[in-house]
Write an enzyme that holds these catalytic residues in place. Structure first.
Site, PDB file in Angstrom:
ATOM      1  N   ARG A   1      -1.184  -0.560  -7.855  1.00  0.00           N
ATOM      2  CA  ARG A   1      -0.915   0.266  -9.054  1.00  0.00           C
ATOM      3  C   ARG A   1       0.283   1.163  -8.752  1.00  0.00           C
ATOM      4  O   ARG A   1       0.641   1.343  -7.587  1.00  0.00           O
ATOM      5  CB  ARG A   1      -2.140   1.112  -9.405  1.00  0.00           C
ATOM      6  CG  ARG A   1      -2.482   2.179  -8.371  1.00  0.00           C
ATOM      7  CD  ARG A   1      -3.679   2.994  -8.816  1.00  0.00           C
ATOM      8  NE  ARG A   1      -4.909   2.211  -8.770  1.00  0.00           N
ATOM      9  CZ  ARG A   1      -5.606   1.984  -7.645  1.00  0.00           C
ATOM     10  NH1 ARG A   1      -5.172   2.480  -6.506  1.00  0.00           N
ATOM     11  NH2 ARG A   1      -6.713   1.281  -7.664  1.00  0.00           N
TER      12      ARG A   1
ATOM     13  N   TYR B   1     -15.542  -0.491   7.489  1.00  0.00           N
ATOM     14  CA  TYR B   1     -14.128  -0.168   7.727  1.00  0.00           C
ATOM     15  C   TYR B   1     -13.816  -0.288   9.219  1.00  0.00           C
ATOM     16  O   TYR B   1     -12.855  -0.956   9.617  1.00  0.00           O
ATOM     17  CB  TYR B   1     -13.859   1.240   7.229  1.00  0.00           C
ATOM     18  CG  TYR B   1     -12.510   1.809   7.561  1.00  0.00           C
ATOM     19  CD1 TYR B   1     -12.383   2.828   8.496  1.00  0.00           C
ATOM     20  CD2 TYR B   1     -11.369   1.342   6.930  1.00  0.00           C
ATOM     21  CE1 TYR B   1     -11.141   3.371   8.794  1.00  0.00           C
ATOM     22  CE2 TYR B   1     -10.126   1.879   7.223  1.00  0.00           C
ATOM     23  CZ  TYR B   1     -10.022   2.897   8.155  1.00  0.00           C
ATOM     24  OH  TYR B   1      -8.791   3.432   8.457  1.00  0.00           O
TER      25      TYR B   1
ATOM     26  N   ASP C   1       2.358  -1.992  -4.379  1.00  0.00           N
ATOM     27  CA  ASP C   1       0.956  -1.539  -4.391  1.00  0.00           C
ATOM     28  C   ASP C   1       0.260  -2.141  -5.607  1.00  0.00           C
ATOM     29  O   ASP C   1       0.908  -2.682  -6.506  1.00  0.00           O
ATOM     30  CB  ASP C   1       0.890   0.011  -4.431  1.00  0.00           C
ATOM     31  CG  ASP C   1      -0.418   0.536  -3.829  1.00  0.00           C
ATOM     32  OD1 ASP C   1      -0.370   1.409  -2.949  1.00  0.00           O
ATOM     33  OD2 ASP C   1      -1.506   0.021  -4.232  1.00  0.00           O
TER      34      ASP C   1
ATOM     35  N   GLY D   1       0.849  -1.191   0.000  1.00  0.00           N
ATOM     36  CA  GLY D   1       0.000   0.000   0.000  1.00  0.00           C
ATOM     37  C   GLY D   1       0.886   1.243   0.000  1.00  0.00           C
ATOM     38  O   GLY D   1       0.548   2.287   0.510  1.00  0.00           O
TER      39      GLY D   1
ATOM     40  N   ASP E   1      -0.866  -7.527  -5.383  1.00  0.00           N
ATOM     41  CA  ASP E   1      -2.238  -7.581  -4.873  1.00  0.00           C
ATOM     42  C   ASP E   1      -2.163  -8.079  -3.430  1.00  0.00           C
ATOM     43  O   ASP E   1      -1.802  -9.239  -3.188  1.00  0.00           O
ATOM     44  CB  ASP E   1      -3.059  -8.553  -5.745  1.00  0.00           C
ATOM     45  CG  ASP E   1      -4.464  -8.766  -5.188  1.00  0.00           C
ATOM     46  OD1 ASP E   1      -5.279  -9.433  -5.861  1.00  0.00           O
ATOM     47  OD2 ASP E   1      -4.747  -8.273  -4.061  1.00  0.00           O
TER      48      ASP E   1
ATOM     49  N   LYS F   1     -11.432  -2.971  11.223  1.00  0.00           N
ATOM     50  CA  LYS F   1     -10.302  -2.531  12.056  1.00  0.00           C
ATOM     51  C   LYS F   1     -10.445  -3.090  13.482  1.00  0.00           C
ATOM     52  O   LYS F   1      -9.472  -3.510  14.103  1.00  0.00           O
ATOM     53  CB  LYS F   1     -10.191  -1.010  12.069  1.00  0.00           C
ATOM     54  CG  LYS F   1      -9.733  -0.424  10.728  1.00  0.00           C
ATOM     55  CD  LYS F   1      -8.343  -0.938  10.353  1.00  0.00           C
ATOM     56  CE  LYS F   1      -7.855  -0.342   9.039  1.00  0.00           C
ATOM     57  NZ  LYS F   1      -6.547  -0.916   8.632  1.00  0.00           N
TER      58      LYS F   1
ATOM     59  N   GLY G   1      -0.398   4.789  -1.204  1.00  0.00           N
ATOM     60  CA  GLY G   1      -1.551   5.405  -0.538  1.00  0.00           C
ATOM     61  C   GLY G   1      -1.171   6.681   0.195  1.00  0.00           C
ATOM     62  O   GLY G   1      -0.011   7.120   0.145  1.00  0.00           O
TER      63      GLY G   1
END
Ligand code: VAH
Length: 320
Positions: free
Chosen positions: A34, A140, A32, A6, A50, A144, A9
Site C-alpha cells: 500500500r 515470527y 509496498d 516493504g 505484493d 526468522k 514500513g
C-alpha cells in the site's frame, strides 16, 4: 538500481529515504502493498507490489534493472500470533522469491532482516551470544530462524550474497510502529507528549535489547557496503545498541516531562517479551565489519522528544 520491498514500513520508510539521499532518488525503487507517507511517495519511484507474488516481484526487478534488494516486508511478532499462517506465508514466501532471483543471477545482492525474536525461553538471556540455543516460541521468531538457515544455505550452495542483521527493538518517530512487541518504547513517547500518561503493555522490569532507528539504518548500510569477505556470518549478525526496561525509559522521560505518569497492564505480549533476551552480545559484528552503536537511552529519549515536539501531528503518518 536498488529495490526496497516493504518501503512503507517502520524500517523501510527511513531506509528508503536514506538510500535516496546517498544514491539519488531515481536509483531507489520503493515498493509496498500500500502507499506510504507523503514524504516517501513524493521522493522517487514507487510500485504497489505484493511481496508474495513472484511474477510481480520479478517484473519490477527486470523493469527497473534492479541489482540489490532490501526485503523489509514481514509480519511482526504480535500480529504474527494473531495470524500465524499468514505470517509464515508472507515472511517465508517473500524470502524464497528474492533468494531464487539471486540464485538465477537476476539480482546480485540481498539484505534480509532477522530479529532477536529468533531466540527463545531456553536461550541465555544476558549478553546473548552470536551462536547459542534458539527455540523461538513465536511464529515470527520461527520464520526468522528458518529464514536465517535458508540465507546461509543459499550462500553456501549457490553463492548468493545475502546479508542479515538480528535487529533488536527499534525506536523511531517518523512512522507508527507495525505490530511488534517492542512497540511500547515508541508508543510511550506519543502518550507522554499528548496525554502525559501511558498504560504499558509490559511489566515494569521487562528488559529488552533496543536501538535507535538512526543506528539501525547505519548498521544496515554498513553491512551492505562491507567487502564480501568481511561478512563471515551468513545466517544473521547479533546487533545491539542498548538494553532497558519500561521503568527505566519512563524515568528518563520523566526527567523531561515531570508530570508524566506510567502504569503497567501486561497483555499477551508479556509472554513474547519474556521469551526474548534482555541484552545481546554483538562482538562479531564489531569485529567482522566494524559495527559500533551511537545512541544510548539518554540520547534516544532527548532525540525522540525533540523530533516529536517539532513535528507533532504533521509528518507522523497514520498507522498503516
Ligand atoms: C517485534 N519490533 O517486536 C519487532 C522486532 C525484536 C522486535 O522483531 O516484533
Amino acid at each position: 538500481t536498488i529495490l526496497v520491498i516493504g518501503a512503507c514500513g517502520q524500517i523501510g520508510t527511513e531506509l528508503t529515504m536514506k538510500l535516496r539521499e546517498i544514491h539519488g532518488n531515481d536509483r531507489i525503487i520503493a515498493a509496498d502493498i500500500r502507499e506510504g507517507s507523503e514524504e516517501l511517495m513524493a521522493s522517487g519511484p514507487f510500485e504497489i507490489l505484493d511481496a508474495m507474488n513472484s511474477s510481480q516481484v520479478e517484473d519490477v526487478c527486470l523493469h527497473y534493472e534492479v541489482e540489490e534488494v532490501y526485503l523489509m516486508a514481514a509480519m511482526l511478532s504480535a500480529t504474527g500470533e494473531k495470524f500465524p499462517e499468514k505470517a509464515w506465508d508472507l515472511n517465508m514466501g517473500s524470502l524464497f522469491i528474492i533468494l531464487n532471483l539471486a540464485k538465477e543471477k537476476k539480482i546480485n545482492k540481498i539484505f534480509w532482516p532477522s530479529s532477536i525474536a529468533v531466540f527463545g525461553p531456553t536461550t541465555p538471556q544476558v549478553d546473548t551470544p552470536q551462536h547459542t540455543i534458539m527455540e523461538p516460541s513465536t511464529v515470527y521468531g520461527i520464520s526468522k530462524q528458518t529464514g536465517e538457515r535458508w540465507c546461509e544455505y543459499y550462500f553456501n550452495k549457490y553463492g548468493v550474497d545475502v546479508r542479515s542483521i538480528r535487529y533488536p527493538g527499534l525506536i523511531s518517530w517518523k512512522t507508527q510502529p507495525g505490530g511488534g512487541t517492542t512497540d511500547y518504547a515508541i508508543d510511550i513517547f506519543h502518550k507522554a507528549l499528548n496525554e502525559k500518561e501511558y498504560e504499558c503493555f509490559l511489566e515494569a522490569d521487562t528488559a529488552l535489547p533496543m536501538m535507535y532507528m538512526e543506528d539501525a539504518i547505519r548498521a544496515t548500510l554498513e553491512i551492505m557496503m562491507a567487502p564480501k569477505e568481511h561478512i563471515k556470518i551468513r545466517s544473521s549478525y547479533n546487533l545491539s545498541g542498548m538494553s532497558f526496561t519500561p521503568s527505566q525509559i519512563a524515568a528518563d522521560i520523566t526527567r523531561h516531562i515531570p508530570e508524566f505518569k506510567i502504569d503497567y497492564r501486561p497483555d499477551f505480549r508479556q509472554e513474547i517479551a519474556d521469551s526474548w533476551p534482555g541484552s545481546i552480545n554483538d562482538d562479531r559484528a564489531r569485529k567482522d565489519w566494524g559495527w559500533k552503536h551511537v545512541y544510548d537511552l539518554e540520547t534516544t529519549v532527548e532525540t525522540m522528544l525533540e523530533n516529536l515536539r517539532s513535528t507533532t501531528g504533521s509528518s507522523i503518518d497514520k498507522p498503516t
